[in-house]
Each structure stands twice: as C-alpha cells, then as structure tokens.
Scaffold this active site. Structure first.
Site, mmCIF file in Angstrom:
data_model
loop_
_atom_site.group_PDB
_atom_site.id
_atom_site.type_symbol
_atom_site.label_atom_id
_atom_site.label_comp_id
_atom_site.label_asym_id
_atom_site.label_seq_id
_atom_site.Cartn_x
_atom_site.Cartn_y
_atom_site.Cartn_z
ATOM 1 N N GLU A 89 2.638 43.212 60.906
ATOM 2 C CA GLU A 89 2.560 44.202 59.827
ATOM 3 C C GLU A 89 3.192 45.511 60.312
ATOM 4 O OE1 GLU A 89 -1.238 44.501 57.814
ATOM 5 O OE2 GLU A 89 -1.020 46.661 57.626
ATOM 6 N N ARG B 122 2.230 44.478 51.762
ATOM 7 C CA ARG B 122 2.813 45.408 52.752
ATOM 8 C C ARG B 122 4.341 45.449 52.674
ATOM 9 N NH1 ARG B 122 -1.514 46.077 52.104
ATOM 10 N NH2 ARG B 122 -3.300 45.910 53.480
ATOM 11 N N SER C 55 -4.105 47.282 61.839
ATOM 12 C CA SER C 55 -3.875 45.835 61.937
ATOM 13 C C SER C 55 -2.430 45.562 62.345
ATOM 14 C CB SER C 55 -4.151 45.156 60.596
ATOM 15 O OG SER C 55 -5.533 45.223 60.332
HETATM 16 C C1 LIG Z 1 -6.940 53.093 62.577
HETATM 17 C C2 LIG Z 1 -5.910 52.620 61.567
HETATM 18 C C3 LIG Z 1 -6.348 51.999 60.407
HETATM 19 C C4 LIG Z 1 -5.402 51.557 59.462
HETATM 20 N N1 LIG Z 1 -5.850 50.961 58.315
HETATM 21 C C5 LIG Z 1 -4.960 50.543 57.390
HETATM 22 C C6 LIG Z 1 -5.401 49.917 56.178
HETATM 23 O O1 LIG Z 1 -6.585 49.760 55.932
HETATM 24 N N2 LIG Z 1 -4.470 49.506 55.295
HETATM 25 C C7 LIG Z 1 -3.128 49.667 55.531
HETATM 26 O O2 LIG Z 1 -2.320 49.284 54.679
HETATM 27 N N3 LIG Z 1 -2.693 50.254 56.663
HETATM 28 C C8 LIG Z 1 -3.567 50.689 57.592
HETATM 29 N N4 LIG Z 1 -3.111 51.287 58.738
HETATM 30 C C9 LIG Z 1 -1.665 51.376 58.987
HETATM 31 C C10 LIG Z 1 -0.994 52.669 58.471
HETATM 32 O O3 LIG Z 1 -1.906 53.750 58.437
HETATM 33 C C11 LIG Z 1 -0.373 52.468 57.087
HETATM 34 O O4 LIG Z 1 0.607 51.447 57.086
HETATM 35 C C12 LIG Z 1 0.286 53.755 56.568
HETATM 36 O O5 LIG Z 1 0.694 53.540 55.246
HETATM 37 C C13 LIG Z 1 1.503 54.192 57.412
HETATM 38 O O6 LIG Z 1 1.815 55.521 57.028
HETATM 39 P P1 LIG Z 1 2.579 56.504 58.033
HETATM 40 O O7 LIG Z 1 2.815 57.773 57.320
HETATM 41 O O8 LIG Z 1 1.839 56.601 59.317
HETATM 42 O O9 LIG Z 1 3.923 55.694 58.200
HETATM 43 P P2 LIG Z 1 4.780 55.513 59.558
HETATM 44 O O10 LIG Z 1 3.989 54.724 60.548
HETATM 45 O O11 LIG Z 1 5.305 56.829 59.975
HETATM 46 O O12 LIG Z 1 5.961 54.592 59.006
HETATM 47 C C14 LIG Z 1 5.662 53.249 58.620
HETATM 48 C C15 LIG Z 1 6.888 52.694 57.874
HETATM 49 O O13 LIG Z 1 7.063 53.414 56.656
HETATM 50 C C16 LIG Z 1 8.363 54.026 56.616
HETATM 51 N N5 LIG Z 1 8.203 55.331 55.959
HETATM 52 C C17 LIG Z 1 7.341 56.327 56.284
HETATM 53 N N6 LIG Z 1 7.463 57.351 55.420
HETATM 54 C C18 LIG Z 1 8.427 56.996 54.546
HETATM 55 C C19 LIG Z 1 9.003 57.632 53.392
HETATM 56 N N7 LIG Z 1 8.613 58.834 52.980
HETATM 57 N N8 LIG Z 1 9.967 56.965 52.702
HETATM 58 C C20 LIG Z 1 10.376 55.716 53.102
HETATM 59 N N9 LIG Z 1 9.871 55.078 54.178
HETATM 60 C C21 LIG Z 1 8.902 55.708 54.885
HETATM 61 C C22 LIG Z 1 8.797 54.145 58.071
HETATM 62 O O14 LIG Z 1 10.202 54.192 58.191
HETATM 63 C C23 LIG Z 1 8.193 52.861 58.659
HETATM 64 O O15 LIG Z 1 9.024 51.752 58.379
HETATM 65 C C24 LIG Z 1 -4.023 51.745 59.699
HETATM 66 C C25 LIG Z 1 -3.602 52.385 60.870
HETATM 67 C C26 LIG Z 1 -4.533 52.816 61.793
HETATM 68 C C27 LIG Z 1 -4.044 53.529 63.027
#
Ligand SMILES: Cc1cc2nc3c(=O)[nH]c(=O)nc-3n(C[C@H](O)[C@H](O)[C@H](O)COP(=O)(O)OP(=O)(O)OC[C@H]3O[C@@H](n4cnc5c(N)ncnc54)[C@H](O)[C@@H]3O)c2cc1C
Length: 297
Positions: A286, A164, A215
C-alpha cells in the site's frame, strides 16, 4: 517567469519529512506559499512535470539514493479550509485529523474516519485513504487539480477510484490542490464522540509511538486482513537492521531506531516471500516506494 514566494531547500533529507524517519535526499524541496504559488510553479517551471508532490510523507518510502528533481510539499502552504453551505472546501496541505475536527464541530459525523489518517488531504485524495468502512472519495464532490501545468476543476465522476488508488479515466494522476467534500449533517456531540472513540481504538491497536507508515500491505481482494496473514506466518518481531514487523500490529513495520530505507524495503520483500511461501498469497504494498536505490544497497 513569475517569482515564486515559497521556500526552497536543496539536498533536503527526506528522513526529516517521511513518517518512517528514513530515506535519502531530495535534490530540491519546494514548499509553496499558497495555492497561487503552486499554480505558478505547475504552469511555468519546466521541472513541474516530473515533480513529486507530497504531504506528510505518512505513506512514502524514499529509497536511500534519494530523489532527483523537485519534491513539492503541500503543507503548510495549502492550508485553507472553510464550510461552503453543505460542503467543506479544503486545500491539499490540510491535515486529515484537522479536517475531522473541523467537520465534527459542524456536526458532520461521517467525517470522523479522517481523524485516524495522519496524512494531508492531498495524500488522502491521491491514495483514496480510508478506514472503518469509509473512503475519501465517497465524500468528494469536486477536486481542483493541476495536470500538465493546467489548473482544472473536475467532478468526482471524472476519476476512477478504487482501493487506495485514484486516477483520471485516461490513466493520468494529477496533482490535487483542493477539494469540495460532502458529509451528512448530524449532531455535534455525536460527531465529536465518534472522533474520540476512533482515536482511542487506534491507540489500543496500532504502534502510534513508533515511526511507521501505517499499513504496509493492501488487504488481499478476498477480504482477508493482511495483518492476520502476516501474524499467522509468525512474522511479528521479524527485523532487518532497524526495521521490524510490529508486535502490536503485524501490518505495520516500525523503525526501531536507525533503520534505513533499504532495511525497510528488504523487510517488505521478506514478508512478501514468507507469506507467499506459507499461504500462497502474494501481498501487494500500500505504501508508495519512490527514489533511487543506493548503488551499494
Ligand atoms: C500511524 C498511521 C496510520 C495510518 N492509518 C491509515 C488509515 O487508516 N487509512 C489509510 O488510508 N491510510 C493510513 N495511513 C497512511 C497515510 O496516512 C495515508 O495514505 C495518507 O493519505 C497519506 O497522506 P500524506 O499526506 O502523508 O501523503 P504522502 O505520504 O506524502 O504521499 C503519499 C502518496 O500520495 C501522493 N500525494 C501526496 N499529496 C499529493 C497531492 N496533493 N496530489 C497528488 N498526489 C499526492 C504522493 O506523491 C505519494 O504517492 C496511516 C499512516 C500512519 C503512519
């Protein structure tokens, strides 16, 4: 300065964007029209250096005091996705489940894990999102980034990637605009059924109907599941305000209605201290926690 074509919103409630449905206000939210538009912002706008780039907010806790400066949302503007020979070119604002479906239709079965990650590709690149034994960066060939206002194409080997976490070898964390991903060519029917199986398993084990960030804690380095530790400490159902440790999955904190960011953060701290007291293990988060605390928090 070139005129930006995207949408600006001021004093934007981040609770409307973040999947926890909690959090304070962003001074400004910019939703670029496309890759060129975000490039103009990164290159020409002096606020870009301190901007927070977000996707779907599915791994983000924005404190109740909000965020000063600009939040840049990649979805839906950065939405291009296409197959280029044995690679998939995908822009930062594309949803991971959409990539999984697209890849399955092309017979790339090892992209199925993306179906369960409700964020964007940009978020997945930034977090090295993963599950079921796969991680985003196992599949990255090249990434298009903006760093210090400059656009650059990088090979995966230019980055240090871990559980992560992703950064340049010099420690910088760039804005990810797009990536070229490689997958193993297989059978379309197998690829599609993998996506279906994975989604079915998730619905059985995760509280998908309730606002959460997935998580909350990383699994400790010895391989123990954070969820198992939390459950063993009797913390399922523990609540502060509207935030509660899920009964269905102990590593999820759900918003049962009306939780603010302080409720969630206080519950995170409570879980950490109870688990540390009972097991000696300090859980690290995380989820990314950003923004200012409210002065009365
Ligand atoms: C029900 C549920 C299940 C999930 N299951 C998983 C799983 O199985 N595995 C897992 O790894 N995660 C999981 N997640 C967490 C999440 O979906 C992931 O971490 C996902 O990658 C976050 O993407 P986001 O676009 O929502 O990022 P955001 O939440 O919008 O941002 C997260 C971080 O990434 C940065 N960021 C976002 N976009 C960019 C970009 N383009 N360039 C640079 N930095 C950026 C942000 O600044 C922040 O620090 C889950 C979440 C939920 C709600």
């Amino acid at each position: 300065m070139t005129v930006l074509r995207g949408l600006w919103k001021h004093d934007f409630p981040m609770s409307q964007l973040a999947s926890w449905r909690a959090g304070g206000v962003a001074e400004a939210l910019f939703i670029p029209a496309d890759l060129t538009d975000v490039g103009t912002f990164c290159h020409e706008d002096p606020r870009a250096g301190n901007a927070l780039f977000v996707g779907h907010g599915s791994n983000l806790l924005v404190r109740d005091g909000g965020i000063g400066g600009v939040v840049v949302r990649t979805a839906p503007g950065l939405c291009a996705m296409r197959q280029e020979d044995d690679l998939i070119y995908v822009e930062a604002g594309v949803g991971c489940p959409k990539l999984a479906k697209f890849a399955a239709a092309a017979g790339f079965a090892d992209a199925a894990f993306f179906a369960g990650v409700p964020g964007t590709i940009g978020g997945a690149l930034s977090m090295n999102a993963g599950c079921h034994g796969s991680e985003t960066w196992q599949h990255v060939k090249q990434a298009l980034v903006f760093n210090d206002g400059k656009r650059a194409l990088h090979d995966a080997c230019d980055f240090e990637t871990g559980y992560r976490s992703v950064r340049f070898k010099n420690g910088d964390t760039p804005f990810f605009a797009a990536a070229w991903l490689h997958f193993v060519q297989g059978n379309i029917t197998v690829a599609r059924s993998r996506v279906r199986d994975l989604l079915r398993r998730r619905a059985q084990t995760q509280p998908l109907g309730e606002p959460s960030c997935g998580s909350v804690f990383r699994n400790p380095p010895d391989g123990t599941a954070a969820a198992a530790l939390i459950e063993s400490c009797g913390l399922k159902g523990r609540a502060i305000g509207g935030a509660m440790v899920s009964h269905k999955h102990a590593n999820f904190i759900v918003n049962t209605g009306g939780a603010n960011a302080a409720d969630i953060e206080n519950l995170i701290v409570l879980v950490q201290s109870e688990v540390a007291a009972q097991t000696g293990v300090m859980l690290n988060t995380e989820v990314r926690i950003v923004g200012r605390k409210k002065t009365d928090d």
